[in-house]
Scaffold this active site. Structure first.
Site, PDB file in Angstrom:
ATOM      1  CB  CYS A  76      30.000  33.741  40.120  1.00  0.00           C
ATOM      2  SG  CYS A  76      30.375  32.191  40.411  1.00  0.00           S
ATOM      3  CD  GLU A 182      33.208  34.895  35.298  1.00  0.00           C
ATOM      4  OE1 GLU A 182      32.143  35.387  34.954  1.00  0.00           O
ATOM      5  OE2 GLU A 182      33.641  35.135  36.565  1.00  0.00           O
TER       6      GLU A 182
END
Length: 303
Positions: A76, A182
């Site tokens: 992340c 992502e």
DNA sequence: CCAGACGTTGTT
DNA sequence: GTCTGG
DNA sequence: CCAGACGTTGTT
DNA sequence: GTCTGG
């Protein structure tokens, strides 16, 4: 090699105009001699690294953790937060009289960037909102650079790792985000996706923080985002996702309610896939210099 | 005991 | 390839 | 997370 | 500061 430094200003003199050209790193070289020197250096570093994590004889706990980590990496590393501070205070029930920090809305937040995070001020019995740097620098660190590799903390084994053990016990926080990004690997290309809650509410990500004193004596407060296994929605993109906490778990995580480490660990689970949404976005988000709402505009789904 | 790491990502 | 900067 | 930099020698 | 490796 270990020769003398050459004095100040060496780097400022620029490239030499005659003789052998500068050798690009990681590229094929015309002459084998220099390549082998560089390869040997790279190989030595690689071996030194793997030696730390893949020591063959009798794995220790740390080695076991690292080996496990190798095929279930964390992830992340880019996020967004454009909700303003006063609204964040409302959503997190932070008393109005607490300071409202200034920060710029961002659609492209990267490690080392500042972000407001939520904590419980036990002394006053209130929640607070304070800006910290993304990338946890442990209080014992000698160099701020460790923060480049501590922007995520794997939920598994939090209470064993020197960098996170103490923060996990005593310095937990919530990281408010509108969402994150992502990158999905498609062959040799990478397709970025925006991730959000299905109802587009602000999400509260589980974090840890610490306070570091620089060699110059300045205090730096920084935080990390905890990752866990992905849910079914995110699994096709990556093998990790940040821990998102439901509001009913905020008091325990912040330390407002008593919770032992075992209870806290049960909170570090994948968020329900049905309550999340993903969509592909354009490549401009890859460069941190781009930062505007258009970064989350959907693009045609990749093949 | 001291010295040195302490973290994550990426890849096949 | 590996590291730093954002 | 991705983008982009990344070095030494010799000489004055 | 705390842990691992030697």
């Amino acid at each position: 090699m270990s020769g003398p430094s050459g004095g100040a200003g060496t780097r400022a003199t620029g490239l030499r105009s005659t003789g052998a050209p500068f050798v690009p790193f990681g590229r094929k070289l015309p002459g084998a001699g220099l390549r082998s020197v560089i390869s040997a250096c790279a190989e030595r570093r690689r071996l030194a690294r793997s030696h730390r994590t893949e020591r063959p004889g009798g794995p220790t706990h740390r080695v076991a953790c690292s080996a496990l980590a190798r095929h279930s990496a964390g992830m992340c590393g880019r996020a967004r937060l454009s909700t303003d501070a006063s609204e964040i205070k409302l959503i997190f029930s932070i008393p109005p009289h607490r300071p409202t920090p200034n920060f710029a809305p961002t659609w492209n937040l990267a490690p080392t960037d500042p972000l407001p995070i939520v904590r419980f001020d036990a002394h006053r019995g209130e929640r607070s909102l304070d800006v910290m740097r993304w990338g946890l620098v442990p209080y014992w660190a000698s160099d701020i650079k460790i923060g480049y590799s501590t922007f995520n903390a794997k939920a598994e084994g939090l209470d064993a790792r020197p960098a996170f053990r103490e923060p996990f016990r005593r310095r937990r926080c919530l990281v408010p985000l509108d969402g994150f990004y992502e990158w999905k690997k498609l062959g040799d290309k990478r397709q970025p996706y925006a991730v959000a809650l299905a109802d587009r509410r602000l999400m509260a990500v589980a974090g840890l923080w610490d306070s570091w004193r620089s060699p110059q004596g300045e205090r730096l407060r920084s935080f990390t985002i905890i990752t866990t296994k992905p849910n079914e929605l995110l699994a096709p993109l990556h093998d990790r996702m940040p821990v998102i906490l439901d509001p009913r778990h905020w008091p325990a995580w912040l330390g407002e309610e008593a919770a032992d480490p075992a209870q806290l660990r049960t909170l570090l689970a994948p968020y329900p896939a049905d309550d999340m949404a993903i969509w592909p976005v354009g490549p401009r988000v890859g460069n941190v210099k781009n930062n505007d709402p258009s970064l989350i505009e959907p693009v045609a789904a990749p093949a």
